[in-house]
Design a protein around this motif. Structure first.
Motif, PDB file in Angstrom:
ATOM      1  N   HIS A   1      -5.943  -3.289  -3.542  1.00  0.00           N
ATOM      2  CA  HIS A   1      -4.823  -4.206  -3.341  1.00  0.00           C
ATOM      3  C   HIS A   1      -5.323  -5.450  -2.639  1.00  0.00           C
ATOM      4  CE1 HIS A   1      -0.164  -3.986  -3.021  1.00  0.00           C
ATOM      5  NE2 HIS A   1      -0.555  -5.246  -3.174  1.00  0.00           N
TER       6      HIS A   1
ATOM      7  N   SER B   1      -5.924   2.334  -9.675  1.00  0.00           N
ATOM      8  CA  SER B   1      -4.599   1.803  -9.385  1.00  0.00           C
ATOM      9  C   SER B   1      -4.730   0.502  -8.612  1.00  0.00           C
ATOM     10  CB  SER B   1      -3.785   2.813  -8.565  1.00  0.00           C
ATOM     11  OG  SER B   1      -2.619   2.206  -8.034  1.00  0.00           O
ATOM     12  N   GLY B   2      -4.255  -0.591  -9.193  1.00  0.00           N
ATOM     13  CA  GLY B   2      -4.318  -1.887  -8.531  1.00  0.00           C
ATOM     14  C   GLY B   2      -2.943  -2.373  -8.122  1.00  0.00           C
TER      15      GLY B   2
ATOM     16  N   GLY C   1      -0.140  -0.071 -11.930  1.00  0.00           N
ATOM     17  CA  GLY C   1      -0.507   0.691 -10.744  1.00  0.00           C
ATOM     18  C   GLY C   1       0.517   1.779 -10.440  1.00  0.00           C
TER      19      GLY C   1
ATOM     20  N   ALA D   1      -0.217   4.471 -12.727  1.00  0.00           N
ATOM     21  CA  ALA D   1      -1.395   5.214 -12.278  1.00  0.00           C
ATOM     22  C   ALA D   1      -1.005   6.291 -11.275  1.00  0.00           C
ATOM     23  CB  ALA D   1      -2.412   4.256 -11.668  1.00  0.00           C
ATOM     24  N   HIS D   2      -0.128   5.940 -10.332  1.00  0.00           N
ATOM     25  CA  HIS D   2       0.320   6.912  -9.339  1.00  0.00           C
ATOM     26  C   HIS D   2       1.196   7.983  -9.978  1.00  0.00           C
ATOM     27  CE1 HIS D   2      -0.952   5.142  -5.388  1.00  0.00           C
ATOM     28  NE2 HIS D   2      -1.236   4.152  -6.224  1.00  0.00           N
TER      29      HIS D   2
ATOM     30  N   VAL E   1      -7.863   3.073  -5.425  1.00  0.00           N
ATOM     31  CA  VAL E   1      -6.685   2.233  -5.212  1.00  0.00           C
ATOM     32  C   VAL E   1      -7.160   0.925  -4.583  1.00  0.00           C
ATOM     33  CG1 VAL E   1      -4.418   2.053  -4.111  1.00  0.00           C
ATOM     34  CG2 VAL E   1      -5.281   4.296  -4.832  1.00  0.00           C
TER      35      VAL E   1
ATOM     36  N   PRO F   1      -0.337  -1.417  -6.583  1.00  0.00           N
ATOM     37  CA  PRO F   1       0.650  -0.547  -7.219  1.00  0.00           C
ATOM     38  C   PRO F   1       2.089  -0.794  -6.757  1.00  0.00           C
ATOM     39  CG  PRO F   1      -0.561   0.646  -5.520  1.00  0.00           C
ATOM     40  CD  PRO F   1      -1.219  -0.682  -5.659  1.00  0.00           C
TER      41      PRO F   1
ATOM     42  N   CYS G   1      -2.455  -2.079 -13.126  1.00  0.00           N
ATOM     43  CA  CYS G   1      -2.166  -2.882 -11.945  1.00  0.00           C
ATOM     44  C   CYS G   1      -0.694  -3.270 -11.945  1.00  0.00           C
ATOM     45  CB  CYS G   1      -3.037  -4.147 -11.920  1.00  0.00           C
ATOM     46  SG  CYS G   1      -2.998  -5.032 -10.338  1.00  0.00           S
TER      47      CYS G   1
ATOM     48  N   CYS H   1      -2.747  -8.676  -8.334  1.00  0.00           N
ATOM     49  CA  CYS H   1      -3.606  -8.301  -9.473  1.00  0.00           C
ATOM     50  C   CYS H   1      -4.686  -9.343  -9.756  1.00  0.00           C
ATOM     51  CB  CYS H   1      -2.770  -8.048 -10.726  1.00  0.00           C
ATOM     52  SG  CYS H   1      -1.688  -6.611 -10.609  1.00  0.00           S
TER      53      CYS H   1
ATOM     54  N   GLN I   1      -6.260   3.148 -16.098  1.00  0.00           N
ATOM     55  CA  GLN I   1      -6.357   1.939 -15.285  1.00  0.00           C
ATOM     56  C   GLN I   1      -5.099   1.122 -15.420  1.00  0.00           C
ATOM     57  OE1 GLN I   1      -6.278  -2.119 -14.904  1.00  0.00           O
ATOM     58  NE2 GLN I   1      -7.304  -1.665 -16.855  1.00  0.00           N
TER      59      GLN I   1
ATOM     60  N   THR J   1       1.134  -0.141   0.304  1.00  0.00           N
ATOM     61  CA  THR J   1      -0.035   0.623  -0.135  1.00  0.00           C
ATOM     62  C   THR J   1      -0.742   1.254   1.053  1.00  0.00           C
ATOM     63  OG1 THR J   1      -0.335  -0.762  -2.091  1.00  0.00           O
ATOM     64  CG2 THR J   1      -2.256   0.444  -1.320  1.00  0.00           C
TER      65      THR J   1
END
Length: 465
Positions: A385, A198-199, A179, A182-183, A383, A201, A175, A429, A173, A397
């Motif tokens: 946002h 993913s926040g 994020g 995460a990707h 994901v 990102p 952001c 976030c 997890q 995004t």
């Protein structure tokens, strides 16, 4: 040190290995754990208000990645939860200082997961400090991608040493920069995590922090170096946006459901031609002299209440973080050869510099549209946002998701593994409260991700209940 052999001995003796290992001595014994390319620095039992008692292990993965692992003393659920970090990172455990779940180990620990995070490979005095990267390609590599895998590796060693068994599921997890991580995890380590959150990102750091943020700074800097749009203008602009766009979605609720549907007339706000020019440049995003878009989209309508923190400052010295990120990234991280402390975003050349970013883009970025390996491994990814994000543009995004869907053969195919949630009124976030107080605490992507992983229920919402 507890090993698989000693765990087996506990089982043969009729005892539970989990219960038998969860005592202070077993935790302290982790100080003696030996592993390749790193070492344990401390191990202690921690009791913190609102959290289960846990064994805290601090370790270093060489050359300089500081890692913290938290192991529940009771009730471990057999799973692992890894958290990212924000900005340029460099501060271990920063997000756990408060109650936020963003980039924090808290959500996993509360649910019985063994958890871990890192400082991404360097120590810094703040998350906008990038001096550590000056002529330091090893640190840039660790921040870019290696710290993700090393944190996981070290955490799994500690989990097996403490519990006598490996974790049977792993979640990541993060952001913002988390994020991005995460990707990167989905693309560089497609089999490492079963589930990823993913926040907001910042998946394209070179495009975002170098090109786009330099554009924002240049557009808002007058010939004499003064700021063109400030907090007073931001308030007027935001009021006009809300007045003209709030009801477009059919509900007057103080939030812009989709800024792409906004068409605002700014002519009656008393803005100068120079201020209007800056505003239009902020809205459209960076372009070269030929008018070609260099980064998808600009500053969304509805984000104005948060501009003080990111773009304009509050008039008393607070906020204005975008210029700080742009300055430090450009000086020490963006280019193969660092220009150093004399460089400013005003030096960025929109004709020549975007091409110069490709070397470091290969180290940092996680915006590849190809998720085939992650999808083939059965990974699930949420994901999310906020539509009111003024620093990490939500348009990027959406653009990434649409391209990833095309790469996968269509959105229905991508949705088998990736769920996208765009949330009206949410700041970057969820740091600052938006309409009706909506912020990070209003969201809970963890519960639907667990349901998706454990019983196949496709996420329908990430709003907290």
């Amino acid at each position: 040190m507890i090993t698989r052999l000693s765990a087996l001995a506990f089982l043969l003796a009729g005892a539970s290995p989990l219960l038998a290992q969860q005592d202070d001595a077993a935790c302290v014994a982790l100080r003696d754990t030996v592993f390749a390319a790193g070492h344990v620095t401390t191990a202690r039992v921690v009791t913190a208000e609102g959290l289960p008692t846990y064994c805290e292990v601090r370790a270093t993965a060489l050359p300089a990645i500081s890692i913290e692992v938290r192991l529940p003393m009771e009730g471990w659920n057999g799973k692992f939860y890894q958290a990212g970090c924000g900005g340029f990172c460099g501060i271990l455990g920063r997000a756990d200082a408060g109650s936020s779940w963003v980039n924090a180990m808290r959500p996993g620990l509360e649910r019985g997961y063994a958890t871990a995070t890192s400082d991404s490979g360097h120590h810094a005095l703040s998350v906008v400090d990038a001096g550590w990267a000056h002529n330091n390609p090893h640190a840039e590599r660790d921040w870019g991608w290696r710290s993700i895998g090393e944190t996981n590796r070290v955490a799994q060693i500690m989990i097996e040493a403490f519990y006598g068994d490996a974790s049977d599921q792993a979640i990541f997890q993060g952001c913002s920069t988390g994020g991005r991580m995460a990707h990167v995890a989905a693309q560089r380590y497609p089999e490492m995590f079963d589930g990823i959150i993913s926040g907001a990102p910042a998946m394209d750091y070179t495009g975002l922090v170098a090109t786009k943020m330099a554009w924002l700074v240049q557009a808002n800097t007058a010939d004499d170096g003064s700021q063109i749009l400030g907090p007073e203008e931001a308030k007027r602009i935001g009021d006009a946006v809300l007045d003209q766009c709030d009801a477009v979605d059919g509900a007057e609720d103080g939030a812009i459901a989709d800024p792409r549907a906004c068409d605002v007339n700014y002519s009656d706000l008393g803005l100068s031609n120079q201020q209007l020019d800056t505003l239009m440049k902020w809205r459209e995003g960076p372009r070269n002299a030929a008018g070609e878009q260099l980064y998808p989209g600009g500053i969304p309508e509805g984000s104005e209440p948060f501009w003080w923190l990111w773009l304009t400052g509050n008039g008393t010295g607070g906020g204005n973080l975008v210029p700080a990120f742009a300055v430090n990234f450009g000086r020490y991280m963006a280019f193969p050869v660092d220009p150093g402390p004399e460089w400013t975003p005003l030096d960025f050349d929109f004709e020549a510099d975007p091409a110069r970013l490709s070397t470091m883009a290969s180290v940092y970025n996680g915006d590849s549209r190809d998720l085939s390996a992650f999808r083939a491994a059965g990974g699930k990814m949420i994901v999310w946002h906020g539509w009111a994000d003024a620093i990490v543009t939500p348009y990027k995004t959406v653009d990434w998701y649409e391209k990833a869907a095309a790469e996968a053969g269509g959105e229905e195919t991508l949705k088998e593994n990736v769920a996208l949630f765009m949330v009206p009124g949410v700041d970057h976030c969820g740091i600052l409260p938006g309409p009706d107080g909506i912020n990070a605490a209003s969201l809970d992507p963890m519960t639907p991700l667990e349901a998706w992983l454990n019983d196949g229920t496709v996420p329908a919402s990430i709003m907290a209940k």
